[in-house]
Design a protein around this motif. Structure first.
Motif, short mmCIF file in Angstrom:
data_model
loop_
_atom_site.label_atom_id
_atom_site.label_comp_id
_atom_site.label_asym_id
_atom_site.label_seq_id
_atom_site.Cartn_x
_atom_site.Cartn_y
_atom_site.Cartn_z
N UNK A 44 1.26 45.22 -34.40
CA UNK A 44 1.20 45.49 -35.83
C UNK A 44 0.66 44.31 -36.63
N UNK A 45 0.54 43.16 -36.01
CA UNK A 45 0.09 41.96 -36.73
C UNK A 45 -1.42 41.96 -36.88
N UNK B 196 -2.45 36.98 -35.15
CA UNK B 196 -2.33 36.97 -33.68
C UNK B 196 -2.96 35.70 -33.11
N UNK B 197 -4.16 35.36 -33.60
CA UNK B 197 -4.83 34.15 -33.12
C UNK B 197 -4.03 32.91 -33.48
N UNK B 198 -3.53 32.85 -34.72
CA UNK B 198 -2.74 31.70 -35.15
C UNK B 198 -1.47 31.58 -34.31
N UNK C 42 0.91 28.05 -27.97
CA UNK C 42 0.33 27.14 -26.97
C UNK C 42 0.74 25.71 -27.26
N UNK C 43 0.76 25.33 -28.55
CA UNK C 43 1.19 23.98 -28.91
C UNK C 43 2.66 23.76 -28.54
N UNK C 44 3.50 24.77 -28.75
CA UNK C 44 4.91 24.67 -28.38
C UNK C 44 5.07 24.56 -26.87
N UNK D 279 -16.88 33.78 -41.95
CA UNK D 279 -16.38 32.42 -42.17
C UNK D 279 -14.92 32.37 -42.57
N UNK D 280 -14.38 33.43 -43.19
CA UNK D 280 -12.98 33.38 -43.62
C UNK D 280 -12.08 34.31 -42.87
N UNK D 281 -12.46 34.70 -41.67
CA UNK D 281 -11.68 35.69 -40.93
C UNK D 281 -10.32 35.16 -40.51
N UNK D 282 -10.23 33.84 -40.27
CA UNK D 282 -9.00 33.31 -39.70
C UNK D 282 -8.22 32.54 -40.75
N UNK D 283 -7.26 33.21 -41.37
CA UNK D 283 -6.34 32.61 -42.33
C UNK D 283 -7.09 31.89 -43.45
#
Length: 496
Positions: free
Chosen positions: A33-34, A39-41, A47-49, A461-465
């Motif tokens: 649902x996200x 989802x990418x973020x 991955x950082x965690x 260009x603005x697709x990700x957050x």
């Protein structure tokens, strides 16, 4: 930032996604649902965690290995385990290979004196104190502990470089190589990083390259047998050069089916389409090809088997790096197979020079060879050879396609931008990424002798957050890139 504070911060970031406040069994449904950018973020944050927790696990495994050194009485032995690897495997539930890597990296983190975070960069031993031993991979260790590289990347660099020879200055040169590879690691596939590390090692140690080649050549063999059901089998243990030949043969025959170029003439395009539509599996096609090759040795010409795409193995060597000969008369130099970059020692180069001769590709300080201008639409065979030497394969970030699977792309489009068919305006791209670039609005540009830059479709260009999509500098994947691109501010590192 202290480790526990970083770990808590990473966990808090992931916990900030309210959509994840569900029962574990409902997690996949909640993620569906996200929106795409969330989802990418979330993948980046998770991955950082995981990377933060991985550093803890690796360091703990190193301490367990250190405390398990004593036979039987060590930590692993007291818990009924033969080795720290089996103990780590039982606790983590992973494969033996993963447990071995965890222990191996953890043990490497403990080598040498511990890092002192309060010491300045010029800190040294006090008056009368003994200087601590020089650990050539200390920078790599610190990068791992700071989260700059992952455990897999650390292992790829550490194992790929191996240990320096016991001679003056070798450890310092290895330290420079490790630092350069550490800087290149982000965004590079681990397999490519390991290959790059092995290539650097062989350049720094041509004598070792000959020594590593020798046992693989001595271990070559061909064995056939028939099982109880009457099925006939065979096994081949290749040496490095013969494997490159067989790989070239199968690539030449099956390249269109594996996503390689479809060629240009109508006859070649028809041949490629017939191969793609062939009902046989790749394994069956390879088998039939090998049988045809055996017959061709006595009954047919190479054109009967391969048609226009005859196989061959090109070896790339930096001319000025060819050194003297050892006491056995072997050339002290290292070459690299054009496809894949695997190293071959001087003895193989010597034989190739006797059998087939050589072609000189002259490059400038940026790796750019000859210009042809706008008189022809397509890149020539010699230009493609030069592109293979300079680019080492598809330049798209993360792609591992070798030069033989690539097409030459005009950075300045032939019709739209009045592009020239010059080496310094062309790049290698695999068929998939070449089509993706043309069909999805990506562009590749270059300012003068600077790097090639990949520009994403500006409509996204603005697709990700709300963040602008970033341009990406394209890096050569050639195993001899060091010849024209030494580490910054270290122009004399090869002479060290």
């Amino acid at each position: 930032m202290r480790f526990l504070a970083e770990l808590a911060s990473r966990a808090e970031t992931v916990a900030g996604h309210g959509a994840l406040d569900v029962e574990s069994a409902a997690l996949p449904a909640a993620l569906r649902e996200m929106p795409d950018d969330a989802v990418i973020a979330l993948l980046e944050e998770a991955s950082a965690l995981i990377g933060c927790a991985e550093r803890l696990r690796v360091a703990v495994a190193g301490v367990i290995a250190e405390r398990s050194a004593a036979p039987h009485g060590g930590l692993a032995g007291t818990l009924g385990h033969r080795s720290p690897v089996t103990l780590v495997q039982e606790i983590t539930g992973g494969s033996r290979g993963e447990a071995s890597r965890t222990v191996r990296v953890g043990a490497a983190l403990l080598e040498g004196p511990p890092a002192d975070p309060d010491a300045g960069p010029e800190a040294g031993p006090g008056d009368g104190a003994v200087a601590p031993p020089f650990v050539w991979h200390r920078g790599l260790r610190d990068a791992m502990l700071c989260g700059t590289v992952t455990a897999a990347q650390h292992d790829a660099i550490r194992r790929g470089l191996g240990d320096p020879r016991d001679c003056a200055g070798a450890a310092e040169v290895w330290a420079i190589a490790a630092q350069q590879l550490t800087e290149e690691a982000p965004g590079m596939p681990v397999e490519e990083l390991a290959k790059r590390a092995r290539a650097v090692r062989d350049v720094l140690d041509p004598v070792g390259a000959e020594e590593r080649f020798a046992p693989r050549f001595a271990g070559r063999g061909f064995r056939t047998w028939t099982d109880a059901d009457g099925v006939h089998h065979a096994r081949i243990d290749f040496d490095d050069e013969a494997y490159a030949w067989v790989q070239s043969i199968t690539d030449a025959a099956l390249r269109p089916r594996r996503g390689g170029p479809r060629f240009m003439t109508d006859a070649e395009r028809t041949q490629a389409d017939d191969l793609v539509n062939d009902p046989r599996t790749n394994e069956q096609l390879t088998y039939d090809l090998m049988m045809d090759i055996l017959r061709a040795g006595a009954l047919a010409s190479t054109e009967d088997v391969f048609g226009a795409r005859q196989p061959g193995v090109r070896l790339v060597v930096v001319k000025d790096a060819v050194g003297p000969r050892d006491p056995f008369g072997r050339l002290l130099a290292v070459g690299h197979v054009e496809d894949g970059g695997d190293a071959v020692p001087g003895s193989v180069l010597d034989r190739a020079l006797c059998d087939t001769g050589s072609v000189v590709v002259t490059v400038d300080g940026c790796g750019n060879p000859l210009d042809v201008g706008r008189e022809q639409r397509l890149f020539s065979g010699k230009q493609r050879m030069a592109l293979a030497v300079r680019d080492g394969g598809c330049l798209w970030p993360g792609c591992d396609r070798p030069p033989s699977y690539c097409e030459a792309h005009h950075a300045d489009h032939w019709a739209e931008d009045h592009g020239r068919t010059d080496i310094d305006r062309g790049v290698l791209l695999c068929r998939f990424h070449h089509l993706l670039l043309h069909n999805q609005g990506w562009k590749i540009s270059r300012e003068g002798a600077g790097p090639f830059v990949l520009h994403p479709p500006r409509g996204r260009a603005g697709d990700r957050q709300g963040r602008a999509a970033e341009d990406t500098v394209l890096r050569s994947k050639s195993p001899v890139r060091w010849a024209w691109d030494p580490p910054p501010d270290r122009g004399g590192w090869r002479a060290a």
